[in-house]
Design a protein around this motif. Structure first.
Motif, PDB file in Angstrom:
ATOM      1  N   THR A 127       0.820  -1.209   0.000  1.00 33.52           N
ATOM      2  CA  THR A 127       0.000   0.000   0.000  1.00 33.52           C
ATOM      3  C   THR A 127       0.854   1.259   0.000  1.00 33.52           C
ATOM      4  N   CYS A 128       2.050   1.185   0.591  1.00 32.08           N
ATOM      5  CA  CYS A 128       2.948   2.339   0.538  1.00 32.08           C
ATOM      6  C   CYS A 128       3.409   2.582  -0.898  1.00 32.08           C
ATOM      7  N   HIS A 129       3.786   1.521  -1.597  1.00 36.29           N
ATOM      8  CA  HIS A 129       4.189   1.668  -2.997  1.00 36.29           C
ATOM      9  C   HIS A 129       3.034   2.205  -3.840  1.00 36.29           C
ATOM     10  N   GLN A 130       1.831   1.725  -3.569  1.00 41.12           N
ATOM     11  CA  GLN A 130       0.671   2.201  -4.325  1.00 41.12           C
ATOM     12  C   GLN A 130       0.409   3.679  -4.053  1.00 41.12           C
ATOM     13  N   ALA A 131       0.596   4.102  -2.815  1.00 43.99           N
ATOM     14  CA  ALA A 131       0.404   5.522  -2.481  1.00 43.99           C
ATOM     15  C   ALA A 131       1.420   6.398  -3.198  1.00 43.99           C
ATOM     16  N   ILE A 132       2.661   5.913  -3.311  1.00 39.21           N
ATOM     17  CA  ILE A 132       3.702   6.683  -4.004  1.00 39.21           C
ATOM     18  C   ILE A 132       3.365   6.826  -5.480  1.00 39.21           C
ATOM     19  N   THR A 133       3.013   5.725  -6.140  1.00 40.62           N
ATOM     20  CA  THR A 133       2.730   5.779  -7.574  1.00 40.62           C
ATOM     21  C   THR A 133       1.459   6.565  -7.875  1.00 40.62           C
ATOM     22  N   ALA A 134       0.524   6.596  -6.925  1.00 42.10           N
ATOM     23  CA  ALA A 134      -0.710   7.362  -7.122  1.00 42.10           C
ATOM     24  C   ALA A 134      -0.523   8.847  -6.870  1.00 42.10           C
ATOM     25  N   GLY A 135       0.669   9.242  -6.421  1.00 38.63           N
ATOM     26  CA  GLY A 135       0.942  10.656  -6.185  1.00 38.63           C
ATOM     27  C   GLY A 135       0.492  11.165  -4.838  1.00 38.63           C
ATOM     28  N   ARG A 136       0.099  10.280  -3.932  1.00 37.60           N
ATOM     29  CA  ARG A 136      -0.415  10.727  -2.640  1.00 37.60           C
ATOM     30  C   ARG A 136       0.676  11.299  -1.743  1.00 37.60           C
ATOM     31  N   LEU A 137       1.948  10.951  -2.004  1.00 35.56           N
ATOM     32  CA  LEU A 137       3.034  11.502  -1.193  1.00 35.56           C
ATOM     33  C   LEU A 137       3.593  12.800  -1.784  1.00 35.56           C
ATOM     34  N   ASP A 138       3.185  13.144  -2.987  1.00 36.14           N
ATOM     35  CA  ASP A 138       3.745  14.313  -3.672  1.00 36.14           C
ATOM     36  C   ASP A 138       3.658  15.607  -2.861  1.00 36.14           C
ATOM     37  N   PRO A 139       2.501  15.920  -2.225  1.00 37.37           N
ATOM     38  CA  PRO A 139       2.439  17.211  -1.513  1.00 37.37           C
ATOM     39  C   PRO A 139       3.247  17.257  -0.221  1.00 37.37           C
ATOM     40  N   TRP A 140       3.683  16.101   0.275  1.00 41.37           N
ATOM     41  CA  TRP A 140       4.223  16.057   1.628  1.00 41.37           C
ATOM     42  C   TRP A 140       5.721  15.790   1.674  1.00 41.37           C
ATOM     43  N   TYR A 141       6.331  15.499   0.539  1.00 41.02           N
ATOM     44  CA  TYR A 141       7.757  15.213   0.499  1.00 41.02           C
ATOM     45  C   TYR A 141       8.397  15.999  -0.638  1.00 41.02           C
ATOM     46  N   GLN A 142       9.705  16.146  -0.589  1.00 37.05           N
ATOM     47  CA  GLN A 142      10.404  16.893  -1.625  1.00 37.05           C
ATOM     48  C   GLN A 142      10.237  16.201  -2.982  1.00 37.05           C
ATOM     49  N   GLU A 143      10.079  17.023  -4.004  1.00 38.46           N
ATOM     50  CA  GLU A 143       9.806  16.490  -5.346  1.00 38.46           C
ATOM     51  C   GLU A 143      10.894  15.531  -5.814  1.00 38.46           C
ATOM     52  N   ALA A 144      12.146  15.877  -5.581  1.00 37.04           N
ATOM     53  CA  ALA A 144      13.248  15.023  -6.034  1.00 37.04           C
ATOM     54  C   ALA A 144      13.226  13.675  -5.319  1.00 37.04           C
ATOM     55  N   GLU A 145      12.862  13.695  -4.041  1.00 40.28           N
ATOM     56  CA  GLU A 145      12.834  12.452  -3.269  1.00 40.28           C
ATOM     57  C   GLU A 145      11.719  11.540  -3.764  1.00 40.28           C
ATOM     58  N   VAL A 146      10.535  12.112  -3.986  1.00 40.21           N
ATOM     59  CA  VAL A 146       9.410  11.317  -4.476  1.00 40.21           C
ATOM     60  C   VAL A 146       9.707  10.756  -5.862  1.00 40.21           C
ATOM     61  N   GLN A 147      10.329  11.563  -6.720  1.00 42.10           N
ATOM     62  CA  GLN A 147      10.661  11.101  -8.060  1.00 42.10           C
ATOM     63  C   GLN A 147      11.650   9.941  -8.012  1.00 42.10           C
ATOM     64  N   ARG A 148      12.593  10.020  -7.100  1.00 44.30           N
ATOM     65  CA  ARG A 148      13.555   8.917  -6.958  1.00 44.30           C
ATOM     66  C   ARG A 148      12.845   7.642  -6.527  1.00 44.30           C
ATOM     67  N   TRP A 149      11.898   7.763  -5.605  1.00 40.08           N
ATOM     68  CA  TRP A 149      11.145   6.585  -5.181  1.00 40.08           C
ATOM     69  C   TRP A 149      10.390   5.989  -6.362  1.00 40.08           C
TER      70      TRP A 149
END
Length: 416
Positions: free
Chosen positions: A84-106
């Protein structure tokens, strides 16, 4: 608002108001994402012996990857649930809460553990004897899925308890297949079944961590290798599946073909031929080689520890539960292994009350860390090393060149 004052169960299910820089408030529906920053407890017990089916499911932490109706929580929080964590990342749910470069790397790294099989109808899809054996020595059923069931520290009694909880009871009858295997093979070819399925011809040697094959279309990734049909499914289960797969697994991407009763029998006869599930034994274990250059820790961290190992082996990057390889899980006691930092790797695992340090060699002189990376190769086909758990747990094995890199770094004294 002090998020630390709220229980995780509250945060995971309730929208909250958060102050903005402009002085107003916004409604946040990603409270479970915000909870990733909070301390958590160890997800499940790892030291007491389970006595009931439910206790076995909780003890071996089935909800780290699956949704398991009937236990609480049915799905672990994002901080503990790989899928579910991986699904949240790919769905963009972490985008507003973490640095853009970090989310893109994930997102660039996310190839594996994107979904797990639905357990609700498992009793209609696998035999009890197969499930009990597979839980103890899991192998790669879906070659392009990108992950397998982790090899847990589980014995037959606890495997039986999990089968009980999941209502997996069916076994094989004495009835032989009634169809024509040759006609079934023709049907298999006519309907292009090989466009999704392997039939004992999966290129296991190529399926290493991060391989491009794992980015295949979804239907192909989810399709099982049919060489296991005879051991995995009863004849009755196979017939029911071929007639109406969506009635058993509603979200399956297997088409419902208009097979006649005779064609179902022919396909079943073909898929249950013993030759379709014969697997060659493991070859000789890979012998890592020393690279003819210096290897330093930053290269090791980029390849291995920073985006892979720390999920299960980390002291410094996560609050609360720091992964089954550190604080314990999947039936294993915690060994306090921190692979997220060089200092943690040098400290090694904690065994018999003290840290063993690096390299903690096996009897043949191989560093234990390297031996675990090599052992994972044979586990793809269910050939488990008796005293070494293959790593990365539940993931495809590392490429040989990455193992060489780790081996060389250790033999050079683990330079900074």
């Amino acid at each position: 608002m002090d998020l630390r004052s709220l229980p995780l169960s509250y945060l995971a299910g309730v929208a909250i108001l958060v102050a903005t820089a402009g002085g107003g408030f916004v409604l946040v529906r990603d409270a479970d994402v915000l909870a990733l920053r909070l301390p958590t407890k160890v997800l499940a017990p790892t030291k007491r012996a389970p006595e009931t089916p439910r206790e076995a499911v909780e003890h071996f932490q089935c909800n780290r990857c699956h949704v398991v109706p009937g236990i609480e929580p049915a799905s672990a929080p994002l901080s503990e649930n790989c899928v579910t964590c991986h699904q949240a990342i790919t769905a963009g749910r972490l985008d507003p809460w973490y640095q853009e470069a970090e989310v893109q790397r994930w997102k660039e790294h996310l190839t594996h553990l994107m979904r797990t099989p639905d357990l609700r109808s498992l009793g209609q899809r696998v035999k009890r004897s197969w499930l009990i054996a597979w839980l103890q020595a899991p192998h790669m059923v879906r070659p392009l899925y990108g992950a397998t069931m982790p090899r847990m520290k589980i014995g037959p009694k606890d495997a039986e308890r999990i089968a009980d909880f999941l209502a997996v009871t069916e076994e094989e009858s004495e009835e032989p297949p009634r169809g024509d295997a040759a006609a079934g093979r023709a049907l298999y070819e006519k309907n292009a079944c090989a466009s999704c399925h392997y039939l004992g011809d999966a290129p296991l040697a190529a399926l290493r961590y991060g391989a491009p094959e794992f980015r295949a279309p979804s239907a192909r990734r989810r399709a099982p290798d049919l060489r296991y049909v005879r051991s995995r499914m009863s004849l009755a289960q196979l017939r029911r599946w071929l007639r109406a797969p969506h009635s058993i697994l509603p979200d399956t991407e297997m088409p419902t073909f208009p097979f006649t009763p005779r064609e179902v029998e022919d396909l079943a006869a073909f898929l249950r031929e013993p030759a379709a599930e014969v697997a060659a034994g493991p070859g000789p274990p890979y012998k890592p080689r020393l690279l003819e250059r210096e290897v330093r820790y930053p290269e090791v961290a980029r390849k291995l520890t920073r985006h892979l190992c720390y999920h299960c082996h980390s002291d410094s990057r996560r609050a609360g539960d720091q992964g089954p390889g550190n604080t314990g899980g999947f039936g294993y006691d915690g060994v306090s292994l921190d692979l997220a930092t060089r200092a943690g790797i040098l400290r090694g695992i904690k065994r018999d009350g003290r840290f063993r340090g690096l390299p903690d060699r096996m009897e043949d002189g191989t560093p234990r860390l390297v031996a675990s990376l090599v052992a994972r190769h044979a586990e793809l086909d269910g050939h488990a090393h008796p005293s070494v758990t293959g790593m990365p747990l539940g993931f495809p094995p590392l490429p040989d060149e990455d193992i060489d890199l780790i081996f060389t770094w250790i033999e050079q004294g683990a330079p900074e």
